[in-house]
Design an enzyme around this catalytic site. Structure first.
Site, mmCIF file in Angstrom:
data_model
loop_
_atom_site.group_PDB
_atom_site.id
_atom_site.type_symbol
_atom_site.label_atom_id
_atom_site.label_comp_id
_atom_site.label_asym_id
_atom_site.label_seq_id
_atom_site.Cartn_x
_atom_site.Cartn_y
_atom_site.Cartn_z
ATOM 1 N N GLU A 147 0.851 -1.193 0.000
ATOM 2 C CA GLU A 147 0.000 0.000 0.000
ATOM 3 C C GLU A 147 0.883 1.237 0.000
ATOM 4 O O GLU A 147 1.886 1.302 0.725
ATOM 5 C CB GLU A 147 -0.906 0.011 1.235
ATOM 6 C CG GLU A 147 -1.748 1.273 1.374
ATOM 7 C CD GLU A 147 -2.683 1.229 2.585
ATOM 8 O OE1 GLU A 147 -3.101 0.119 2.967
ATOM 9 O OE2 GLU A 147 -2.986 2.300 3.142
ATOM 10 N N GLU A 152 -2.775 11.710 3.163
ATOM 11 C CA GLU A 152 -3.894 11.527 4.084
ATOM 12 C C GLU A 152 -3.929 12.741 5.004
ATOM 13 O O GLU A 152 -2.884 13.268 5.386
ATOM 14 C CB GLU A 152 -3.712 10.273 4.941
ATOM 15 C CG GLU A 152 -3.587 8.977 4.174
ATOM 16 C CD GLU A 152 -3.316 7.802 5.096
ATOM 17 O OE1 GLU A 152 -4.254 7.041 5.372
ATOM 18 O OE2 GLU A 152 -2.166 7.656 5.551
#
Length: 353
Positions: A147, A152
């Site tokens: 990932e 974010e």
């Protein structure tokens, strides 16, 4: 978009392999993009997720197709893909939102992946993200698929220090769980010198090759800026070595989560960001470039992408029409290759001839 435990300083240094001042030269060419100018989602490239499973992070939203739309941004005039988080009850959840991905449709190994995004105010409880997962997720599971979290926001540390509008992070997750329930990962948080929730668009860039993944903020405005995240991906020395997990194709994900472990808020009563009912994440475009000298780079893209005209904007304009090649050079005619047609700063068409 997942939780991570803190690794030791020595482990982080060894895995990151950071040499921040090293500058690599690339011959990038556009291989795929979605300009989101058609007012409709290209489902040859995108999958809409519909579930309320919490993403493995105790998130509080139910993802619905109805929360994905297209709108013209009032300030810039750009037609955008929009993810809307709403305070509404649905299937046992107190909130709804949107999430989509390109799994099995538009997948890439290596390159420069860039997106222009206008982020919502996250205080408190919103968790917007632009990220990637290994395309073998369906067969090997997480975290073995790998990932890459390009950006974010909404982390509990930003809430704690009242810096939510400028506190953001990049991260990578990989490997497998050991007997103590741990797996390898490396996350790096940054506090920007300016707000990223200022009602303006910002670009977030991943550069990825055989050796590193590197992430940049607003590289279009600050081309000489150092990466806010850099990690080595060429370690094959053991089963947790990054080289085993970041040298295959990944797909793109956008989502606007509500609550969850990342935010430190796992109860609907703690969500204040949706006090007015809803919040929106605007995505102007996503573009993938690959280095023509990188023989290991691969791309699996929808059939017919760029054949003729892709993403035509129909709004009339009196701005001059200019044709560029993928290196940004103005050209007078189109021969063989990919070309971008712009009016002002807005991409109108992408041709593949």
């Amino acid at each position: 978009m997942n939780n991570y435990y803190s690794m030791s300083v020595l482990a982080v240094i060894a895995i990151a392999g950071i040499s921040i001042n090293a500058v690599a030269q690339h011959n990038y060419k556009l291989v795929w993009s979605d300009e989101f100018n058609n007012n409709a989602l290209d489902e040859k490239a995108w999958n809409i997720e519909e579930n309320g499973d919490g993403g493995g992070n105790n998130e509080l939203q139910y993802y619905r197709r109805q929360n994905i739309s297209f709108e013209t941004d009032s300030a810039s005039g750009a037609v955008c893909l929009v993810l809307t988080a709403k305070k509404e009850s649905y299937n046992g959840k107190a909130f709804t939102s949107g999430r989509l991905n390109t799994a099995g449709k538009a997948c890439f190994k290596h390159g420069k992946i860039v997106s222009r995004i206008k982020l919502p105010s996250t205080a408190n409880g919103l968790w917007p993200a632009f990220w990637m997962l290994g395309n073998d997720f369906g067969s090997v599971g997480w975290p073995r698929c790998g990932e890459i979290d390009i950006v974010e926001m909404g982390n509990a540390e930003g809430i704690k220090h009242n810096t939510q509008d400028s506190f953001f992070n990049g991260a990578c997750h990989w490997g497998y769980y050991n007997s103590q329930g741990q797996y390898p990962n490396y996350a790096r948080s940054t506090t920007s010198d300016y707000s990223l929730q200022d009602g303006e668009f910002h670009t977030f860039t991943l550069e990825w090759d055989d050796d590193y993944v590197s992430m940049y903020l607003d590289q279009d405005k600050y081309p000489d800026a150092q990466p806010y995240y850099k990690m080595g991906v060429s370690d094959y020395s053991n089963d947790w070595g990054t080289g085993h997990y970041f040298q295959h194709e990944f797909f793109i994900v956008y989502d606007l989560a509500v609550g969850g472990n990342f935010t430190g808020i796992t109860s609907s009563t703690g969500i204040t960001a949706l006090a007015q009912g809803e919040a929106k994440m605007y995505i102007d475009w996503v573009r993938v470039y690959q280095d023509s000298d990188d023989l290991a780079a691969t791309a699996s893209i929808p059939d017919g992408w760029g054949a003729g005209i892709d993403n035509v904007a129909t709004t009339p304009t009196d701005k001059p029409v200019v044709i560029y090649d993928t290196l940004g050079n103005i050209v007078s005619e189109m021969n063989q290759g990919i070309y971008i047609v712009k009016t002002g700063d807005e991409v109108k068409k992408v041709f593949n001839r």
